[in-house]
Design a protein around this motif. Structure first.
Motif, PDB file in Angstrom:
ATOM      1  N   LEU A  83       0.819  -1.216   0.000  1.00 31.22           N
ATOM      2  CA  LEU A  83       0.000   0.000   0.000  1.00 31.22           C
ATOM      3  C   LEU A  83       0.854   1.268   0.000  1.00 31.22           C
ATOM      4  O   LEU A  83       0.379   2.340  -0.349  1.00 31.22           O
ATOM      5  CB  LEU A  83      -0.940   0.018   1.216  1.00 31.22           C
ATOM      6  CG  LEU A  83      -2.232  -0.782   1.036  1.00 31.22           C
ATOM      7  CD1 LEU A  83      -2.910  -1.030   2.372  1.00 31.22           C
ATOM      8  CD2 LEU A  83      -3.184  -0.045   0.083  1.00 31.22           C
ATOM      9  N   ARG A  84       2.101   1.165   0.428  1.00 31.27           N
ATOM     10  CA  ARG A  84       2.972   2.324   0.413  1.00 31.27           C
ATOM     11  C   ARG A  84       3.122   2.831  -1.003  1.00 31.27           C
ATOM     12  O   ARG A  84       3.227   2.008  -1.904  1.00 31.27           O
ATOM     13  CB  ARG A  84       4.362   1.963   0.988  1.00 31.27           C
ATOM     14  CG  ARG A  84       4.344   1.991   2.482  1.00 31.27           C
ATOM     15  CD  ARG A  84       5.656   1.552   3.079  1.00 31.27           C
ATOM     16  NE  ARG A  84       5.384   0.977   4.398  1.00 31.27           N
ATOM     17  CZ  ARG A  84       6.149   0.126   5.045  1.00 31.27           C
ATOM     18  NH1 ARG A  84       7.277  -0.306   4.516  1.00 31.27           N
ATOM     19  NH2 ARG A  84       5.827  -0.314   6.204  1.00 31.27           N
ATOM     20  N   PRO A  85       3.194   4.115  -1.235  1.00 26.12           N
ATOM     21  CA  PRO A  85       3.249   5.204  -0.250  1.00 26.12           C
ATOM     22  C   PRO A  85       1.879   5.775   0.100  1.00 26.12           C
ATOM     23  O   PRO A  85       1.824   6.844   0.695  1.00 26.12           O
ATOM     24  CB  PRO A  85       4.084   6.248  -0.979  1.00 26.12           C
ATOM     25  CG  PRO A  85       3.665   6.093  -2.404  1.00 26.12           C
ATOM     26  CD  PRO A  85       3.351   4.624  -2.604  1.00 26.12           C
ATOM     27  N   HIS A  86       0.803   5.104  -0.277  1.00 22.51           N
ATOM     28  CA  HIS A  86      -0.529   5.634   0.083  1.00 22.51           C
ATOM     29  C   HIS A  86      -0.695   5.676   1.607  1.00 22.51           C
ATOM     30  O   HIS A  86      -0.279   4.742   2.292  1.00 22.51           O
ATOM     31  CB  HIS A  86      -1.627   4.737  -0.489  1.00 22.51           C
ATOM     32  CG  HIS A  86      -1.632   4.653  -1.979  1.00 22.51           C
ATOM     33  ND1 HIS A  86      -1.963   5.717  -2.782  1.00 22.51           N
ATOM     34  CD2 HIS A  86      -1.343   3.641  -2.818  1.00 22.51           C
ATOM     35  CE1 HIS A  86      -1.884   5.356  -4.041  1.00 22.51           C
ATOM     36  NE2 HIS A  86      -1.504   4.098  -4.104  1.00 22.51           N
ATOM     37  N   PRO A  87      -1.372   6.711   2.126  1.00 21.20           N
ATOM     38  CA  PRO A  87      -1.618   6.764   3.575  1.00 21.20           C
ATOM     39  C   PRO A  87      -2.837   5.914   3.954  1.00 21.20           C
ATOM     40  O   PRO A  87      -3.851   6.412   4.426  1.00 21.20           O
ATOM     41  CB  PRO A  87      -1.846   8.253   3.842  1.00 21.20           C
ATOM     42  CG  PRO A  87      -2.432   8.759   2.560  1.00 21.20           C
ATOM     43  CD  PRO A  87      -1.804   7.951   1.458  1.00 21.20           C
ATOM     44  N   VAL A  88      -2.707   4.608   3.699  1.00 24.66           N
ATOM     45  CA  VAL A  88      -3.739   3.620   4.016  1.00 24.66           C
ATOM     46  C   VAL A  88      -3.038   2.479   4.735  1.00 24.66           C
ATOM     47  O   VAL A  88      -1.985   2.027   4.278  1.00 24.66           O
ATOM     48  CB  VAL A  88      -4.400   3.052   2.745  1.00 24.66           C
ATOM     49  CG1 VAL A  88      -5.458   2.014   3.111  1.00 24.66           C
ATOM     50  CG2 VAL A  88      -4.996   4.153   1.893  1.00 24.66           C
ATOM     51  N   ALA A  89      -3.594   2.018   5.850  1.00 27.16           N
ATOM     52  CA  ALA A  89      -2.984   0.906   6.581  1.00 27.16           C
ATOM     53  C   ALA A  89      -4.045  -0.111   6.980  1.00 27.16           C
ATOM     54  O   ALA A  89      -5.174   0.247   7.326  1.00 27.16           O
ATOM     55  CB  ALA A  89      -2.263   1.415   7.831  1.00 27.16           C
ATOM     56  N   VAL A  90      -3.647  -1.374   6.908  1.00 25.61           N
ATOM     57  CA  VAL A  90      -4.491  -2.466   7.384  1.00 25.61           C
ATOM     58  C   VAL A  90      -4.131  -2.677   8.851  1.00 25.61           C
ATOM     59  O   VAL A  90      -3.008  -3.067   9.174  1.00 25.61           O
ATOM     60  CB  VAL A  90      -4.249  -3.748   6.571  1.00 25.61           C
ATOM     61  CG1 VAL A  90      -5.094  -4.897   7.116  1.00 25.61           C
ATOM     62  CG2 VAL A  90      -4.545  -3.505   5.100  1.00 25.61           C
ATOM     63  N   LEU A  91      -5.084  -2.395   9.746  1.00 25.11           N
ATOM     64  CA  LEU A  91      -4.813  -2.525  11.183  1.00 25.11           C
ATOM     65  C   LEU A  91      -4.946  -3.979  11.637  1.00 25.11           C
ATOM     66  O   LEU A  91      -4.272  -4.410  12.569  1.00 25.11           O
ATOM     67  CB  LEU A  91      -5.776  -1.646  11.993  1.00 25.11           C
ATOM     68  CG  LEU A  91      -5.757  -0.138  11.682  1.00 25.11           C
ATOM     69  CD1 LEU A  91      -6.734   0.591  12.608  1.00 25.11           C
ATOM     70  CD2 LEU A  91      -4.354   0.438  11.830  1.00 25.11           C
ATOM     71  N   SER A  92      -5.844  -4.729  10.995  1.00 24.66           N
ATOM     72  CA  SER A  92      -6.017  -6.138  11.354  1.00 24.66           C
ATOM     73  C   SER A  92      -6.682  -6.870  10.198  1.00 24.66           C
ATOM     74  O   SER A  92      -7.333  -6.257   9.353  1.00 24.66           O
ATOM     75  CB  SER A  92      -6.867  -6.281  12.623  1.00 24.66           C
ATOM     76  OG  SER A  92      -8.191  -5.864  12.364  1.00 24.66           O
ATOM     77  N   ALA A  93      -6.486  -8.203  10.178  1.00 26.49           N
ATOM     78  CA  ALA A  93      -7.095  -9.066   9.157  1.00 26.49           C
ATOM     79  C   ALA A  93      -7.491 -10.361   9.849  1.00 26.49           C
ATOM     80  O   ALA A  93      -6.644 -11.006  10.476  1.00 26.49           O
ATOM     81  CB  ALA A  93      -6.106  -9.341   8.034  1.00 26.49           C
ATOM     82  N   GLU A  94      -8.773 -10.723   9.749  1.00 20.19           N
ATOM     83  CA  GLU A  94      -9.199 -11.986  10.355  1.00 20.19           C
ATOM     84  C   GLU A  94     -10.189 -12.685   9.431  1.00 20.19           C
ATOM     85  O   GLU A  94     -10.992 -12.043   8.751  1.00 20.19           O
ATOM     86  CB  GLU A  94      -9.832 -11.745  11.735  1.00 20.19           C
ATOM     87  CG  GLU A  94     -10.979 -10.774  11.730  1.00 20.19           C
ATOM     88  CD  GLU A  94     -11.767 -10.774  13.055  1.00 20.19           C
ATOM     89  OE1 GLU A  94     -11.905 -11.835  13.677  1.00 20.19           O
ATOM     90  OE2 GLU A  94     -12.251  -9.695  13.445  1.00 20.19           O
ATOM     91  N   PRO A  95     -10.113 -14.023   9.382  1.00 19.02           N
ATOM     92  CA  PRO A  95     -11.034 -14.767   8.536  1.00 19.02           C
ATOM     93  C   PRO A  95     -12.446 -14.700   9.102  1.00 19.02           C
ATOM     94  O   PRO A  95     -12.632 -14.696  10.324  1.00 19.02           O
ATOM     95  CB  PRO A  95     -10.482 -16.200   8.582  1.00 19.02           C
ATOM     96  CG  PRO A  95      -9.673 -16.268   9.823  1.00 19.02           C
ATOM     97  CD  PRO A  95      -9.175 -14.896  10.107  1.00 19.02           C
TER      98      PRO A  95
END
Lengths: 250, 250
Positions: A83-95
């Motif tokens: 995702l870099r350099p976009h200011p977007v982050a995945v804080l968590s991922a769960e099935p």
């Protein structure tokens, strides 16, 4: 194929909004591109709610279906790297279950709106809050907000571009809180109309500045007329704060 | 001629630091340029402390001498209008005695250092905090911090470019506080050496990550050797928070 629930945080400034667009960058586009690079699959992302250009997210719920075997940790780390350099982050991922849907399973949404009540222009919080120079009357804003809570026809507070079937919504909460020199407005409902939070906050701002008496909010609501809207607050103060779902144990 | 005390807030990202430089933008340069445009006078600005490139200010005290008759309100508003588009704002302006000096009258300085303790990259707080992915041990950091409080030779925590006459300083406070997913380090002293806060926080980070035992901080201090420094924390997490002066009534 695994369905993943992702919690995303983003700075809305550089984006046309959540939804993929032909004419500019979107959060959905950035996320789908990263997922395609990570998996080699055409991935479609579904969010709990669409957000407009400039609107931020503290914790947006999104789902994606991915065939490639991955752990939640590797999925989140892989997406964040891509995702870099976009200011977007995945804080968590769960099935999640195959029939879980970020939008249709969502039982409630919560937004935060930040007003910076000060004369000086913003520096560190530039693009992060609506600056209102005139001192705001918190009690008047609270009185006005109380008129909006409940089951109402919110036509006055609805964008002409709103695609909702009905203008009738139940607003569970519209709290006005002082936090240092800021005023935070917390809005919660099962769902919102397009521009509803910004429109409600804009009118709360007019009440706080003394341009509207608190009762004017009730009159605006009862008018059921977009023409009765006083002000649409700017996108940059708005944060999608939380999407609520039935707990897996329920 | 009136001497004015200004309180400034700024986002350090686009600046080479406080001090006017030939090779890039500085806060001092931006302020002096705005003051010259407002008054037609050559104005020199003196700050309570110099800050490095990328370091932010929540409330830096500055003084300027201006001949043109102005109210504090007009001075602040005029400077703010002319400071655009720089992310620098004058929060307040008040007249002070002719012998009041932002640097030499200052009795104490306070800094805040923000550590974002999370795996995900920063989005809304990008450039506003030091992201540390590994979970930090708050208690160990507090134990290490206690070794630094007091009257010591801080040579280990001093930049080679430091212009202070002596490496001996009295650190009044070095508090480590959990704030949501962040860790805030509050440092207070009459004055600091160049890079002292960033150097102390860098080593606190190593302690928090488990790379240093808390006692290693004492050993580093006692070494009085820059070579014993573990890590200099990045500028983007550092905020000049407050300059303390004798109260006018004292």
């Amino acid at each position: 194929m695994t369905r993943w629930k992702l919690i995303l945080e983003w700075d809305g400034a550089p984006f046309m909004g959540w939804q993929r667009q032909d004419h500019g960058p979107s959060v959905q586009g950035a996320l789908e591109d990263a997922a395609r690079k990570l998996t080699g699959e055409q991935v479609t992302a579904h969010a709990s709610g669409r957000t407009d250009a400039g609107v931020h997210a503290l914790a947006m719920a999104v789902h994606v279906d991915i065939a490639k075997p991955l752990t939640g940790h590797r999925l989140a780390e892989g997406l964040n790297a891509l995702l870099r350099p976009h200011p977007v982050a995945v804080l968590s991922a769960e099935p999640v279950a195959d029939d879980w849907h970020a939008r249709f399973s969502c039982l409630g949404r919560r937004y935060l709106y930040r007003i910076a009540n000060r004369r000086a222009p913003l520096t560190l919080d530039r693009g992060r809050a609506w600056r209102v120079a005139k001192p705001l009357n918190l009690e008047a804003m609270r009185e006005a907000a109380a008129h909006l809570v409940g089951h109402h026809d919110f036509t006055t507070f609805r964008s002409v571009h709103c695609q909702s079937d009905s203008p009738v919504k139940t607003l569970d909460r519209l709290d006005v809180e002082a936090v240092g020199e800021e005023i935070h407005v917390h809005a919660a409902a099962r769902s919102f109309l397009h521009h509803q939070v910004r429109s409600m906050v804009g009118c709360l701002g007019l009440v706080g500045m003394g341009q509207w008496a608190p009762d004017r909010m009730r009159e605006a609501l009862e008018a059921k007329d977009r023409g009765a809207l006083g002000l649409n607050a700017p996108a940059e103060g708005l944060y999608f704060a939380e999407a609520l779902y039935e707990s897996p144990d329920a």
